[in-house]
Design an enzyme around this catalytic site. Structure first.
Site, mmCIF file in Angstrom:
data_model
loop_
_atom_site.group_PDB
_atom_site.id
_atom_site.type_symbol
_atom_site.label_atom_id
_atom_site.label_comp_id
_atom_site.label_asym_id
_atom_site.label_seq_id
_atom_site.Cartn_x
_atom_site.Cartn_y
_atom_site.Cartn_z
ATOM 1 N N GLY A 214 0.824 -1.213 0.000
ATOM 2 C CA GLY A 214 0.000 0.000 0.000
ATOM 3 C C GLY A 214 0.847 1.246 0.000
ATOM 4 O O GLY A 214 2.055 1.191 -0.247
ATOM 5 N N ASN A 215 0.215 2.375 0.258
ATOM 6 C CA ASN A 215 0.960 3.639 0.355
ATOM 7 C C ASN A 215 0.322 4.518 1.418
ATOM 8 O O ASN A 215 -0.659 4.130 2.046
ATOM 9 C CB ASN A 215 1.036 4.329 -1.012
ATOM 10 C CG ASN A 215 -0.342 4.684 -1.536
ATOM 11 O OD1 ASN A 215 -1.031 5.526 -0.969
ATOM 12 N ND2 ASN A 215 -0.760 4.018 -2.605
ATOM 13 N N ARG A 216 0.860 5.722 1.587
ATOM 14 C CA ARG A 216 0.489 6.536 2.749
ATOM 15 C C ARG A 216 -0.686 7.472 2.489
ATOM 16 O O ARG A 216 -0.996 8.319 3.329
ATOM 17 C CB ARG A 216 1.695 7.367 3.175
ATOM 18 C CG ARG A 216 2.894 6.504 3.527
ATOM 19 C CD ARG A 216 4.152 7.345 3.548
ATOM 20 N NE ARG A 216 4.172 8.183 4.728
ATOM 21 C CZ ARG A 216 4.823 7.881 5.843
ATOM 22 N NH1 ARG A 216 5.500 6.760 5.901
ATOM 23 N NH2 ARG A 216 4.809 8.681 6.864
#
Ligand code: PMT
Length: 406
Positions: A214-216
Protein backbone atom coordinates in the site's frame (compact mmCIF):
# COMPACT_ATOMS: atom_id res chain seq x y z
CA UNK A 1 -10.27 29.69 3.69
CA UNK A 2 -12.97 27.44 2.21
CA UNK A 3 -15.74 26.86 4.74
CA UNK A 4 -16.36 23.13 4.67
CA UNK A 5 -19.16 23.01 7.25
CA UNK A 6 -21.79 25.52 6.13
CA UNK A 7 -24.02 24.93 3.11
CA UNK A 8 -22.79 27.16 0.28
CA UNK A 9 -26.32 28.07 -0.77
CA UNK A 10 -29.03 29.63 1.29
CA UNK A 11 -32.35 27.80 1.23
CA UNK A 12 -34.23 31.08 1.55
CA UNK A 13 -37.48 30.94 -0.39
CA UNK A 14 -36.90 27.37 -1.60
CA UNK A 15 -39.92 25.10 -1.24
CA UNK A 16 -38.91 21.76 0.26
CA UNK A 17 -41.23 18.81 0.85
CA UNK A 18 -40.05 16.74 3.78
CA UNK A 19 -41.26 13.14 3.49
CA UNK A 20 -41.12 11.11 6.69
CA UNK A 21 -41.55 7.33 6.67
CA UNK A 22 -41.99 4.81 9.46
CA UNK A 23 -38.75 3.93 11.14
CA UNK A 24 -37.32 4.60 14.57
CA UNK A 25 -35.21 7.40 13.04
CA UNK A 26 -38.42 9.34 12.28
CA UNK A 27 -37.84 11.37 15.43
CA UNK A 28 -34.65 12.75 13.84
CA UNK A 29 -36.75 14.13 10.98
CA UNK A 30 -38.01 16.69 13.49
CA UNK A 31 -34.45 18.04 13.65
CA UNK A 32 -34.15 17.95 9.84
CA UNK A 33 -37.38 19.95 9.65
CA UNK A 34 -36.15 22.55 12.14
CA UNK A 35 -32.79 22.93 10.38
CA UNK A 36 -34.44 23.34 6.97
CA UNK A 37 -36.70 26.06 8.37
CA UNK A 38 -33.69 27.72 10.05
CA UNK A 39 -31.87 27.70 6.70
CA UNK A 40 -34.77 29.70 5.23
CA UNK A 41 -36.66 26.94 3.40
CA UNK A 42 -40.44 26.79 3.16
CA UNK A 43 -41.06 23.27 4.49
CA UNK A 44 -44.16 21.18 3.76
CA UNK A 45 -44.08 17.89 5.73
CA UNK A 46 -45.71 14.72 4.40
CA UNK A 47 -45.92 11.77 6.82
CA UNK A 48 -46.82 8.19 5.95
CA UNK A 49 -49.18 6.12 8.12
CA UNK A 50 -46.20 4.18 9.44
CA UNK A 51 -44.37 7.41 10.32
CA UNK A 52 -47.35 8.37 12.48
CA UNK A 53 -46.70 5.29 14.63
CA UNK A 54 -43.35 6.84 15.60
CA UNK A 55 -43.94 10.62 15.58
CA UNK A 56 -46.90 12.99 15.72
CA UNK A 57 -48.06 15.16 12.81
CA UNK A 58 -48.60 17.99 15.27
CA UNK A 59 -44.87 18.21 16.02
CA UNK A 60 -44.12 18.80 12.33
CA UNK A 61 -47.09 21.17 11.90
CA UNK A 62 -45.74 23.27 14.76
CA UNK A 63 -42.20 23.46 13.36
CA UNK A 64 -42.76 23.53 9.59
CA UNK A 65 -44.04 26.29 7.31
CA UNK A 66 -47.42 24.64 6.74
CA UNK A 67 -49.46 21.89 8.43
CA UNK A 68 -48.22 18.33 8.00
CA UNK A 69 -50.17 16.24 5.48
CA UNK A 70 -50.77 12.55 5.98
CA UNK A 71 -53.33 11.42 3.43
CA UNK A 72 -54.24 11.63 -0.26
CA UNK A 73 -57.92 11.89 0.57
CA UNK A 74 -58.61 13.55 3.93
CA UNK A 75 -57.68 17.18 3.22
CA UNK A 76 -59.61 19.95 1.45
CA UNK A 77 -57.43 19.65 -1.68
CA UNK A 78 -58.73 16.91 -4.05
CA UNK A 79 -55.32 16.41 -5.70
CA UNK A 80 -52.71 17.22 -3.02
CA UNK A 81 -49.95 15.08 -4.59
CA UNK A 82 -49.83 16.97 -7.89
CA UNK A 83 -50.01 20.34 -6.17
CA UNK A 84 -47.22 19.37 -3.80
CA UNK A 85 -45.11 17.73 -6.52
CA UNK A 86 -45.46 20.57 -9.01
CA UNK A 87 -44.71 23.33 -6.53
CA UNK A 88 -41.67 21.69 -4.90
CA UNK A 89 -38.11 22.88 -5.49
CA UNK A 90 -36.93 19.65 -3.88
CA UNK A 91 -38.33 16.63 -2.04
CA UNK A 92 -36.30 15.05 0.74
CA UNK A 93 -37.35 11.78 2.36
CA UNK A 94 -35.75 11.28 5.80
CA UNK A 95 -35.79 8.63 7.02
CA UNK A 96 -36.43 6.57 3.90
CA UNK A 97 -37.29 2.98 4.83
CA UNK A 98 -36.60 -0.08 2.65
CA UNK A 99 -40.34 -0.12 1.90
CA UNK A 100 -40.33 3.47 0.61
CA UNK A 101 -37.23 2.83 -1.55
CA UNK A 102 -38.82 -0.30 -3.00
CA UNK A 103 -42.10 1.41 -3.82
CA UNK A 104 -40.36 4.47 -5.31
CA UNK A 105 -38.03 2.35 -7.46
CA UNK A 106 -41.00 0.27 -8.68
CA UNK A 107 -43.18 3.33 -9.38
CA UNK A 108 -45.86 2.36 -6.86
CA UNK A 109 -47.93 5.29 -5.57
CA UNK A 110 -50.31 4.10 -2.88
CA UNK A 111 -50.13 6.99 -0.43
CA UNK A 112 -49.60 10.74 -0.44
CA UNK A 113 -45.79 10.58 -0.21
CA UNK A 114 -45.20 8.02 -2.97
CA UNK A 115 -47.79 9.73 -5.20
CA UNK A 116 -46.04 13.08 -4.66
CA UNK A 117 -42.67 11.50 -5.51
CA UNK A 118 -44.07 10.38 -8.86
CA UNK A 119 -45.84 13.68 -9.49
CA UNK A 120 -42.75 15.86 -9.39
CA UNK A 121 -39.97 16.95 -11.68
CA UNK A 122 -38.06 18.48 -8.76
CA UNK A 123 -34.82 16.90 -7.51
CA UNK A 124 -35.39 14.18 -4.93
CA UNK A 125 -33.07 13.23 -2.10
CA UNK A 126 -33.50 10.13 0.06
CA UNK A 127 -31.77 9.46 3.37
CA UNK A 128 -32.17 5.72 4.04
CA UNK A 129 -32.24 4.32 7.56
CA UNK A 130 -32.73 0.69 8.50
CA UNK A 131 -31.03 -2.26 10.17
CA UNK A 132 -27.69 -3.35 8.67
CA UNK A 133 -29.07 -6.63 7.32
CA UNK A 134 -31.81 -4.76 5.46
CA UNK A 135 -29.39 -2.05 4.24
CA UNK A 136 -27.03 -4.67 2.82
CA UNK A 137 -29.79 -6.76 1.24
CA UNK A 138 -29.35 -6.93 -2.56
CA UNK A 139 -32.99 -5.90 -3.08
CA UNK A 140 -32.44 -2.64 -1.21
CA UNK A 141 -29.08 -1.97 -2.89
CA UNK A 142 -30.52 -2.67 -6.35
CA UNK A 143 -33.42 -0.30 -5.68
CA UNK A 144 -30.91 2.37 -4.67
CA UNK A 145 -28.87 1.76 -7.83
CA UNK A 146 -32.05 2.22 -9.87
CA UNK A 147 -32.93 5.42 -8.05
CA UNK A 148 -29.39 6.79 -8.38
CA UNK A 149 -29.42 6.04 -12.10
CA UNK A 150 -32.61 8.10 -12.35
CA UNK A 151 -30.82 11.02 -10.70
CA UNK A 152 -32.13 10.62 -7.15
CA UNK A 153 -29.65 11.92 -4.58
CA UNK A 154 -28.85 9.47 -1.79
CA UNK A 155 -27.44 10.49 1.58
CA UNK A 156 -25.90 7.23 2.70
CA UNK A 157 -26.58 6.11 6.26
CA UNK A 158 -23.87 6.04 8.88
CA UNK A 159 -22.56 3.29 11.16
CA UNK A 160 -23.55 3.42 14.81
CA UNK A 161 -26.19 2.38 17.32
CA UNK A 162 -29.40 1.01 15.85
CA UNK A 163 -32.77 0.15 17.34
CA UNK A 164 -32.84 -2.81 19.74
CA UNK A 165 -29.29 -2.16 20.92
CA UNK A 166 -27.69 -3.37 17.68
CA UNK A 167 -24.66 -1.68 16.11
CA UNK A 168 -23.80 -1.32 12.45
CA UNK A 169 -24.35 0.56 9.23
CA UNK A 170 -27.85 1.81 8.59
CA UNK A 171 -28.26 4.66 11.05
CA UNK A 172 -29.85 7.78 9.55
CA UNK A 173 -27.25 10.34 8.44
CA UNK A 174 -26.79 13.25 10.79
CA UNK A 175 -29.52 15.90 10.22
CA UNK A 176 -26.83 18.51 9.45
CA UNK A 177 -25.50 16.26 6.69
CA UNK A 178 -28.97 15.80 5.25
CA UNK A 179 -29.60 19.54 5.20
CA UNK A 180 -26.13 20.03 3.65
CA UNK A 181 -27.07 17.57 0.92
CA UNK A 182 -30.35 19.42 0.31
CA UNK A 183 -28.37 22.64 -0.05
CA UNK A 184 -25.93 20.97 -2.44
CA UNK A 185 -28.76 19.51 -4.54
CA UNK A 186 -30.30 22.97 -4.84
CA UNK A 187 -26.96 24.58 -5.48
CA UNK A 188 -26.68 27.11 -8.21
CA UNK A 189 -22.89 27.22 -7.93
CA UNK A 190 -20.52 27.37 -10.89
CA UNK A 191 -20.43 23.55 -11.07
CA UNK A 192 -24.22 23.05 -10.95
CA UNK A 193 -25.19 20.37 -13.46
CA UNK A 194 -21.59 19.22 -13.96
CA UNK A 195 -20.91 15.53 -13.31
CA UNK A 196 -17.58 15.07 -11.57
CA UNK A 197 -15.83 11.82 -10.67
CA UNK A 198 -13.06 12.04 -8.07
CA UNK A 199 -10.73 9.28 -6.88
CA UNK A 200 -9.08 9.32 -3.48
CA UNK A 201 -6.96 7.27 -1.10
CA UNK A 202 -4.28 4.69 -1.63
CA UNK A 203 -5.09 1.31 -3.12
CA UNK A 204 -4.13 -1.85 -1.23
CA UNK A 205 -2.82 -4.77 -3.23
CA UNK A 206 -3.12 -8.04 -1.28
CA UNK A 207 -0.21 -10.35 -0.68
CA UNK A 208 -2.16 -12.76 1.53
CA UNK A 209 -5.45 -12.40 3.46
CA UNK A 210 -3.88 -10.05 6.03
CA UNK A 211 -0.99 -8.29 4.26
CA UNK A 212 -0.96 -5.83 1.40
CA UNK A 213 1.28 -3.51 -0.62
CA UNK A 214 0.00 0.00 0.00
CA UNK A 215 0.96 3.64 0.35
CA UNK A 216 0.49 6.54 2.75
CA UNK A 217 -2.46 8.30 1.08
CA UNK A 218 -5.10 9.31 3.65
CA UNK A 219 -7.70 10.37 1.10
CA UNK A 220 -7.74 13.95 2.44
CA UNK A 221 -6.82 15.57 -0.88
CA UNK A 222 -9.31 13.61 -2.98
CA UNK A 223 -12.13 13.91 -0.46
CA UNK A 224 -11.52 17.68 -0.30
CA UNK A 225 -11.91 17.92 -4.10
CA UNK A 226 -15.12 15.87 -3.91
CA UNK A 227 -16.60 17.90 -1.03
CA UNK A 228 -15.79 21.31 -2.50
CA UNK A 229 -17.09 20.27 -5.95
CA UNK A 230 -20.36 19.08 -4.35
CA UNK A 231 -20.69 22.35 -2.46
CA UNK A 232 -20.27 24.22 -5.72
CA UNK A 233 -23.19 22.31 -7.20
CA UNK A 234 -21.52 19.39 -9.02
CA UNK A 235 -23.06 15.92 -8.98
CA UNK A 236 -20.06 14.10 -7.54
CA UNK A 237 -19.16 10.44 -7.58
CA UNK A 238 -16.33 9.65 -5.21
CA UNK A 239 -14.37 6.45 -5.81
CA UNK A 240 -12.31 6.05 -2.69
CA UNK A 241 -9.86 3.63 -1.17
CA UNK A 242 -9.76 5.69 2.06
CA UNK A 243 -11.80 5.35 5.25
CA UNK A 244 -12.35 9.10 5.34
CA UNK A 245 -15.99 10.30 5.66
CA UNK A 246 -17.70 11.65 2.55
CA UNK A 247 -20.19 14.48 2.83
CA UNK A 248 -22.56 15.78 0.15
CA UNK A 249 -21.49 13.63 -2.77
CA UNK A 250 -24.14 11.85 -4.82
CA UNK A 251 -22.41 8.48 -4.84
CA UNK A 252 -19.56 6.95 -2.85
CA UNK A 253 -17.90 3.82 -4.23
CA UNK A 254 -15.56 2.21 -1.72
CA UNK A 255 -12.76 0.19 -3.34
CA UNK A 256 -9.59 -1.47 -2.20
CA UNK A 257 -7.40 -2.49 -5.15
CA UNK A 258 -6.26 -0.79 -8.37
CA UNK A 259 -8.38 -3.30 -10.31
CA UNK A 260 -11.52 -2.37 -8.34
CA UNK A 261 -10.79 1.33 -8.80
CA UNK A 262 -10.24 0.81 -12.54
CA UNK A 263 -13.61 -0.98 -12.84
CA UNK A 264 -15.43 1.74 -10.91
CA UNK A 265 -13.84 4.63 -12.81
CA UNK A 266 -13.78 3.23 -16.34
CA UNK A 267 -17.38 1.99 -16.01
CA UNK A 268 -18.59 5.50 -15.19
CA UNK A 269 -16.29 7.55 -17.42
CA UNK A 270 -18.71 7.94 -20.34
CA UNK A 271 -21.32 9.51 -18.00
CA UNK A 272 -19.18 12.22 -16.43
CA UNK A 273 -17.81 15.58 -17.55
CA UNK A 274 -14.76 15.76 -15.30
CA UNK A 275 -12.44 13.23 -13.68
CA UNK A 276 -9.96 14.20 -10.96
CA UNK A 277 -7.55 11.35 -10.18
CA UNK A 278 -6.23 12.31 -6.75
CA UNK A 279 -5.89 8.67 -5.67
CA UNK A 280 -2.49 7.15 -5.11
CA UNK A 281 -3.01 4.05 -7.24
CA UNK A 282 -0.40 1.36 -6.69
CA UNK A 283 1.85 1.01 -9.73
CA UNK A 284 2.75 -2.56 -8.81
CA UNK A 285 1.02 -5.43 -7.05
CA UNK A 286 2.13 -8.89 -5.90
CA UNK A 287 1.90 -11.23 -8.87
CA UNK A 288 0.59 -14.00 -6.66
CA UNK A 289 -1.63 -13.80 -3.59
CA UNK A 290 -2.14 -16.70 -1.23
CA UNK A 291 -5.51 -17.84 0.11
CA UNK A 292 -4.01 -18.53 3.55
CA UNK A 293 -1.75 -16.34 5.67
CA UNK A 294 1.95 -16.70 4.80
CA UNK A 295 3.71 -18.53 7.62
CA UNK A 296 6.99 -17.34 9.13
CA UNK A 297 8.21 -20.90 9.54
CA UNK A 298 7.95 -21.40 5.75
CA UNK A 299 10.80 -18.87 5.31
CA UNK A 300 10.96 -15.38 3.84
CA UNK A 301 8.76 -15.32 0.73
CA UNK A 302 10.06 -13.95 -2.55
CA UNK A 303 7.55 -11.38 -3.70
CA UNK A 304 7.34 -10.87 -7.43
CA UNK A 305 5.50 -7.73 -8.51
CA UNK A 306 3.56 -6.99 -11.68
CA UNK A 307 2.16 -3.69 -13.01
CA UNK A 308 -1.41 -2.60 -12.25
CA UNK A 309 -3.68 -1.10 -14.91
CA UNK A 310 -2.89 2.59 -15.47
CA UNK A 311 -6.36 4.08 -15.02
CA UNK A 312 -5.46 7.65 -15.91
CA UNK A 313 -3.63 6.63 -19.09
CA UNK A 314 -6.71 4.64 -20.19
CA UNK A 315 -8.95 7.64 -19.45
CA UNK A 316 -6.58 9.79 -21.54
CA UNK A 317 -7.02 7.42 -24.49
CA UNK A 318 -10.84 7.39 -24.15
CA UNK A 319 -11.36 11.07 -23.34
CA UNK A 320 -13.96 12.93 -25.43
CA UNK A 321 -13.46 16.61 -26.37
CA UNK A 322 -16.09 17.84 -23.87
CA UNK A 323 -14.44 16.03 -20.94
CA UNK A 324 -11.80 17.47 -18.61
CA UNK A 325 -9.18 15.14 -17.19
CA UNK A 326 -7.08 16.08 -14.16
CA UNK A 327 -4.25 13.98 -12.73
CA UNK A 328 -2.05 14.38 -9.69
CA UNK A 329 1.66 13.64 -9.82
CA UNK A 330 3.30 12.65 -6.55
CA UNK A 331 7.01 13.38 -6.95
CA UNK A 332 10.00 13.38 -4.63
CA UNK A 333 12.53 14.96 -7.07
CA UNK A 334 12.55 16.87 -10.39
CA UNK A 335 8.89 17.57 -9.67
CA UNK A 336 8.07 19.65 -12.76
CA UNK A 337 9.96 17.50 -15.24
CA UNK A 338 8.52 14.19 -14.05
CA UNK A 339 5.01 15.61 -13.81
CA UNK A 340 5.27 17.11 -17.32
CA UNK A 341 6.28 13.69 -18.69
CA UNK A 342 3.18 12.13 -17.02
CA UNK A 343 0.95 14.95 -18.33
CA UNK A 344 1.96 14.15 -21.90
CA UNK A 345 2.03 10.35 -21.52
CA UNK A 346 -1.43 10.19 -19.89
CA UNK A 347 -2.93 12.92 -22.13
CA UNK A 348 -4.48 14.91 -19.28
CA UNK A 349 -5.62 18.53 -19.42
CA UNK A 350 -4.18 19.48 -16.06
CA UNK A 351 -1.56 17.78 -13.90
CA UNK A 352 -1.33 18.81 -10.26
CA UNK A 353 2.29 18.18 -9.34
CA UNK A 354 2.96 17.90 -5.62
CA UNK A 355 6.34 17.50 -3.98
CA UNK A 356 5.52 14.71 -1.54
CA UNK A 357 8.96 14.83 0.06
CA UNK A 358 8.08 18.12 1.81
CA UNK A 359 6.86 17.55 5.40
CA UNK A 360 3.92 19.97 5.02
CA UNK A 361 2.67 18.77 1.61
CA UNK A 362 1.44 15.62 -0.12
CA UNK A 363 0.55 12.47 1.83
CA UNK A 364 -1.40 12.54 5.12
CA UNK A 365 -0.99 16.20 6.09
CA UNK A 366 -3.81 18.79 5.92
CA UNK A 367 -1.92 21.17 3.60
CA UNK A 368 -0.50 20.90 0.12
CA UNK A 369 1.66 22.88 -2.29
CA UNK A 370 1.52 22.29 -6.03
CA UNK A 371 2.52 23.31 -9.50
CA UNK A 372 -0.37 23.17 -11.97
CA UNK A 373 0.84 22.05 -15.37
CA UNK A 374 -1.47 22.54 -18.34
CA UNK A 375 -1.57 20.65 -21.62
CA UNK A 376 -0.97 24.03 -23.32
CA UNK A 377 2.53 24.00 -21.79
CA UNK A 378 1.93 26.75 -19.22
CA UNK A 379 2.46 26.29 -15.48
CA UNK A 380 1.20 27.92 -12.29
CA UNK A 381 2.97 27.76 -8.90
CA UNK A 382 0.51 27.36 -6.00
CA UNK A 383 1.83 28.16 -2.50
CA UNK A 384 1.20 26.06 0.61
CA UNK A 385 -2.48 26.06 1.59
CA UNK A 386 -5.14 23.83 3.23
CA UNK A 387 -6.20 20.96 0.94
CA UNK A 388 -9.83 22.25 0.58
CA UNK A 389 -8.42 25.58 -0.67
CA UNK A 390 -6.18 23.86 -3.22
CA UNK A 391 -9.23 21.81 -4.23
CA UNK A 392 -11.17 25.06 -4.79
CA UNK A 393 -8.39 26.45 -6.94
CA UNK A 394 -8.18 23.31 -9.07
CA UNK A 395 -11.97 23.45 -9.50
CA UNK A 396 -11.69 27.12 -10.61
CA UNK A 397 -9.36 25.98 -13.38
CA UNK A 398 -11.71 23.13 -14.28
CA UNK A 399 -14.62 25.59 -14.58
CA UNK A 400 -12.50 27.72 -16.96
CA UNK A 401 -11.62 24.63 -18.97
CA UNK A 402 -15.28 23.54 -19.21
CA UNK A 403 -16.20 27.02 -20.48
CA UNK A 404 -13.42 26.74 -23.08
CA UNK A 405 -14.87 23.40 -24.24
CA UNK A 406 -18.35 24.88 -24.88
O1 PMT B 1 -4.51 11.29 0.24
P1 PMT B 1 -3.61 12.33 0.91
O2 PMT B 1 -2.98 11.80 2.17
O3 PMT B 1 -4.33 13.63 1.10
O4 PMT B 1 -2.42 12.62 -0.09
C1 PMT B 1 -2.64 13.26 -1.32
C2 PMT B 1 -1.80 12.65 -2.47
C3 PMT B 1 -0.34 12.90 -2.20
C4 PMT B 1 -2.06 11.14 -2.58
C5 PMT B 1 -2.27 13.37 -3.79
O5 PMT B 1 -2.06 14.73 -3.66
C6 PMT B 1 -1.54 12.83 -5.00
O6 PMT B 1 -0.46 13.24 -5.36
N1 PMT B 1 -2.16 11.84 -5.70
C7 PMT B 1 -1.56 11.11 -6.81
C8 PMT B 1 -0.63 10.04 -6.29
C9 PMT B 1 -0.03 9.21 -7.42
O7 PMT B 1 -0.37 8.08 -7.57
O8 PMT B 1 0.78 9.86 -8.20
P2 PMT B 1 1.56 9.18 -9.49
O9 PMT B 1 2.48 10.25 -9.91
O10 PMT B 1 2.09 7.86 -9.12
O11 PMT B 1 0.42 8.97 -10.57
C10 PMT B 1 0.08 9.97 -11.53
C11 PMT B 1 -1.40 9.89 -11.82
O12 PMT B 1 -1.73 8.63 -12.41
C12 PMT B 1 -2.30 10.03 -10.60
O13 PMT B 1 -3.38 10.88 -10.94
C13 PMT B 1 -2.75 8.62 -10.32
O14 PMT B 1 -4.05 8.61 -9.73
C14 PMT B 1 -2.76 8.00 -11.69
N2 PMT B 1 -2.48 6.55 -11.72
C15 PMT B 1 -1.31 6.05 -11.24
C16 PMT B 1 -1.06 4.70 -11.32
C17 PMT B 1 -2.04 3.84 -11.87
N3 PMT B 1 -1.84 2.53 -11.95
N4 PMT B 1 -3.18 4.36 -12.34
C18 PMT B 1 -3.42 5.68 -12.29
O15 PMT B 1 -4.47 6.15 -12.72
Amino acid sequence: MTDTSAPLVSLRGRRVILGVTGGIAAYKAVEVCRRLVDAGAHVAPVLTDDALRFVGALTFSALASEPARTSLFDGPDPIPHTRLGQSADLIVVAPATAKLLGKYAAGISDDLLTATLLATRAPVLVAPAMHTEMWEHPAVQENLTTLRRRGVHVVDPEAGRLAGGDEGEGRLADPARIVGAVAAALATGDLAGVRVLVTAGGTREPLDPVRFVGNRSSGKMGHAVADVAARRGAAVTLVTAADHPATDVVEVVRVETADEMADAVLGRFAEVDVVVMAAAVADFRPKATTAQKLKKHDGVPEVVLEPTPDILATLGERKQPHQVLVGFAAETEHVREHAATKLAAKRVDLMVANDVSAPDAGFEVDTNRAVLLYSSGSAEEIPLMPKPDLAGLILDRIVESLKGNQ
